[in-house]
Write a protein that holds these residues in place. Structure first.
Motif, PDB file in Angstrom:
ATOM      1  N   THR A   1     -73.097 -88.215  -7.114  1.00 33.90           N
ATOM      2  CA  THR A   1     -73.614 -87.487  -8.258  1.00 33.90           C
ATOM      3  C   THR A   1     -74.693 -86.520  -7.766  1.00 33.90           C
ATOM      4  O   THR A   1     -74.735 -86.202  -6.582  1.00 33.90           O
ATOM      5  N   THR A   2     -75.552 -86.070  -8.666  1.00 34.06           N
ATOM      6  CA  THR A   2     -76.656 -85.181  -8.271  1.00 34.06           C
ATOM      7  C   THR A   2     -77.979 -85.880  -8.532  1.00 34.06           C
ATOM      8  O   THR A   2     -78.024 -86.906  -9.220  1.00 34.06           O
ATOM      9  N   GLY A   3     -79.043 -85.305  -8.008  1.00 31.87           N
ATOM     10  CA  GLY A   3     -80.380 -85.780  -8.349  1.00 31.87           C
ATOM     11  C   GLY A   3     -80.596 -85.535  -9.832  1.00 31.87           C
ATOM     12  O   GLY A   3     -79.931 -84.698 -10.435  1.00 31.87           O
ATOM     13  N   ARG A   4     -81.523 -86.255 -10.430  1.00 31.80           N
ATOM     14  CA  ARG A   4     -81.737 -86.183 -11.875  1.00 31.80           C
ATOM     15  C   ARG A   4     -82.009 -84.757 -12.373  1.00 31.80           C
ATOM     16  O   ARG A   4     -81.530 -84.356 -13.425  1.00 31.80           O
ATOM     17  N   ASP A   5     -82.798 -83.998 -11.616  1.00 28.65           N
ATOM     18  CA  ASP A   5     -83.164 -82.639 -12.049  1.00 28.65           C
ATOM     19  C   ASP A   5     -82.435 -81.554 -11.264  1.00 28.65           C
ATOM     20  O   ASP A   5     -82.858 -80.408 -11.242  1.00 28.65           O
ATOM     21  N   ALA A   6     -81.348 -81.928 -10.598  1.00 23.53           N
ATOM     22  CA  ALA A   6     -80.635 -80.953  -9.755  1.00 23.53           C
ATOM     23  C   ALA A   6     -79.871 -79.938 -10.602  1.00 23.53           C
ATOM     24  O   ALA A   6     -79.383 -80.253 -11.681  1.00 23.53           O
TER      25      ALA A   6
ATOM     26  N   ALA B   1     -72.130 -78.647  -7.410  1.00 26.33           N
ATOM     27  CA  ALA B   1     -71.022 -78.169  -6.569  1.00 26.33           C
ATOM     28  C   ALA B   1     -71.020 -78.908  -5.231  1.00 26.33           C
ATOM     29  O   ALA B   1     -69.968 -79.315  -4.724  1.00 26.33           O
ATOM     30  N   GLN B   2     -72.233 -79.113  -4.659  1.00 23.48           N
ATOM     31  CA  GLN B   2     -72.373 -79.833  -3.389  1.00 23.48           C
ATOM     32  C   GLN B   2     -71.886 -81.276  -3.538  1.00 23.48           C
ATOM     33  O   GLN B   2     -71.141 -81.794  -2.711  1.00 23.48           O
ATOM     34  N   ALA B   3     -72.319 -81.932  -4.623  1.00 23.75           N
ATOM     35  CA  ALA B   3     -71.950 -83.329  -4.871  1.00 23.75           C
ATOM     36  C   ALA B   3     -70.439 -83.475  -5.034  1.00 23.75           C
ATOM     37  O   ALA B   3     -69.833 -84.414  -4.502  1.00 23.75           O
TER      38      ALA B   3
ATOM     39  N   PHE C   1     -74.871 -95.404  -4.981  1.00 17.54           N
ATOM     40  CA  PHE C   1     -74.331 -94.055  -5.163  1.00 17.54           C
ATOM     41  C   PHE C   1     -75.157 -93.062  -4.367  1.00 17.54           C
ATOM     42  O   PHE C   1     -76.319 -93.317  -4.039  1.00 17.54           O
ATOM     43  N   ILE C   2     -74.507 -91.969  -3.991  1.00 15.40           N
ATOM     44  CA  ILE C   2     -75.174 -90.898  -3.237  1.00 15.40           C
ATOM     45  C   ILE C   2     -75.471 -89.764  -4.211  1.00 15.40           C
ATOM     46  O   ILE C   2     -74.600 -89.352  -4.979  1.00 15.40           O
ATOM     47  N   ALA C   3     -76.702 -89.263  -4.181  1.00 10.14           N
ATOM     48  CA  ALA C   3     -77.081 -88.124  -5.021  1.00 10.14           C
ATOM     49  C   ALA C   3     -77.381 -86.912  -4.133  1.00 10.14           C
ATOM     50  O   ALA C   3     -78.084 -87.033  -3.133  1.00 10.14           O
ATOM     51  N   ALA C   4     -76.806 -85.761  -4.516  1.00 13.38           N
ATOM     52  CA  ALA C   4     -77.097 -84.513  -3.805  1.00 13.38           C
ATOM     53  C   ALA C   4     -78.441 -83.993  -4.319  1.00 13.38           C
ATOM     54  O   ALA C   4     -78.586 -83.718  -5.510  1.00 13.38           O
TER      55      ALA C   4
ATOM     56  N   GLY D   1     -81.218 -83.268   0.734  1.00 14.59           N
ATOM     57  CA  GLY D   1     -79.937 -83.720   1.263  1.00 14.59           C
ATOM     58  C   GLY D   1     -79.449 -84.930   0.487  1.00 14.59           C
ATOM     59  O   GLY D   1     -79.907 -85.186  -0.629  1.00 14.59           O
ATOM     60  N   PRO D   2     -78.517 -85.715   1.054  1.00 15.21           N
ATOM     61  CA  PRO D   2     -78.022 -86.888   0.330  1.00 15.21           C
ATOM     62  C   PRO D   2     -79.076 -87.996   0.231  1.00 15.21           C
ATOM     63  O   PRO D   2     -79.750 -88.293   1.209  1.00 15.21           O
TER      64      PRO D   2
END
Length: 266
Positions: free
Chosen positions: A14-19, A25-27, A59-62, A66-67
């Motif tokens: 997923t993405t970081g909370r405020d990404a 797109a990266q995630a 889970f990994i967040a973009a 970075g991850p």
């Protein structure tokens, strides 16, 4: 045991909370390359709620840095950690217990079967230099992805540390399976740092990683393959008793150190 050990760690991206859009797109690209699901972070709730609802180990967040790996035990993002201080000590001419146990010098070929956070691989890479070779395998895919991204992209203040990080060849998979495919005498030293069977007191960072690391003990057949591939094996453990069980007849390490290095020679 003849069965092949498989490593099943359930995770998604997923993405970081405020990404912003860029990170979405990266995630999605990461999720696609890893073959795991992508989910929208907005409104997804707390980390524990996400893990429970989606039945995930982590889970990994973009994110900007970075991850970032999230699990019930906390979050992890790549940093060279102890290798920064260890390199400074080496550059001052001070000894390093791992380098001493492995007997490393310029031009040597090192296989690290348990890459983990990559600290030992970085120090090995620095010592063996451009003429040497360091290959590392890591069985946990989320940990491998996060650490590999860091080793390939993190820029350290010390240029020699950054160069050492970039020289490491990275492989995802079980060490035993990878070793089977190698010709005899492909390396000078094979190194294992299995998750300690008895956790070391105060090692909070390691405890935080337990939900997404491969914590099986070292197998006899993996040790046998390692001895075919290299004339020397070094194993890191907190328990001398465990090292003896693995077949180590030489024990190395500082007198007051909480960890020891066991050595097996062909």
């Amino acid at each position: 045991e003849d069965r092949v050990l498989t490593v099943t760690i359930k995770f998604a991206v997923t993405t970081g909370r405020d990404a912003g859009v860029k990170y979405a797109a990266q995630a999605k690209a990461w999720a696609n390359s890893l073959g795991v699901p992508y989910f929208e972070r907005a409104g997804a709730g707390t980390v524990d709620k996400i893990l429970a609802e989606k039945d995930l180990d982590c889970f990994i967040a973009a994110c900007v840095r970075g991850p970032v790996l999230f699990s019930s035990s906390g979050k992890f993002f790549y940093h060279p950690g102890m290798s920064v201080l260890r390199l400074q000590k080496l550059q001052k001419g001070l000894p390093d217990n791992f380098i001493k146990a492995a007997g490393l010098c310029a031009g040597m070929r090192v296989f690290d079967g348990t890459l983990g956070l990559g600290s030992d691989a970085i120090i090995a890479s620095y010592v063996v230099g451009v003429s040497g070779k360091v290959v590392g395998t890591e069985a946990s895919l989320p940990l491998f992805f996060t650490v590999a991204h860091g080793l390939q992209n993190y820029i350290a203040e010390n240029g020699e540390l950054t160069a050492a990080m970039r020289r490491i060849t990275l492989q995802h998979g079980l060490a035993g399976e990878y070793l089977k495919k190698l010709p005899s005498n492909s390396f000078d030293v094979v190194y294992f740092d299995p998750m300690f069977q008895k956790p070391v007191e105060g090692a909070a960072a390691m405890d935080a990683m337990r939900p997404y690391v491969f914590a099986a003990s070292l197998r006899e057949e993996t040790v046998a393959e390692a001895l075919r591939v290299a004339p020397k094996i070094v194993i890191k453990e907190s328990s001398v008793e465990m090292l003896r069980r693995y077949g180590c007849d030489e024990i190395s390490g500082g007198r007051y150190s909480r960890v020891k290095y066991g050595i097996i020679r062909r």
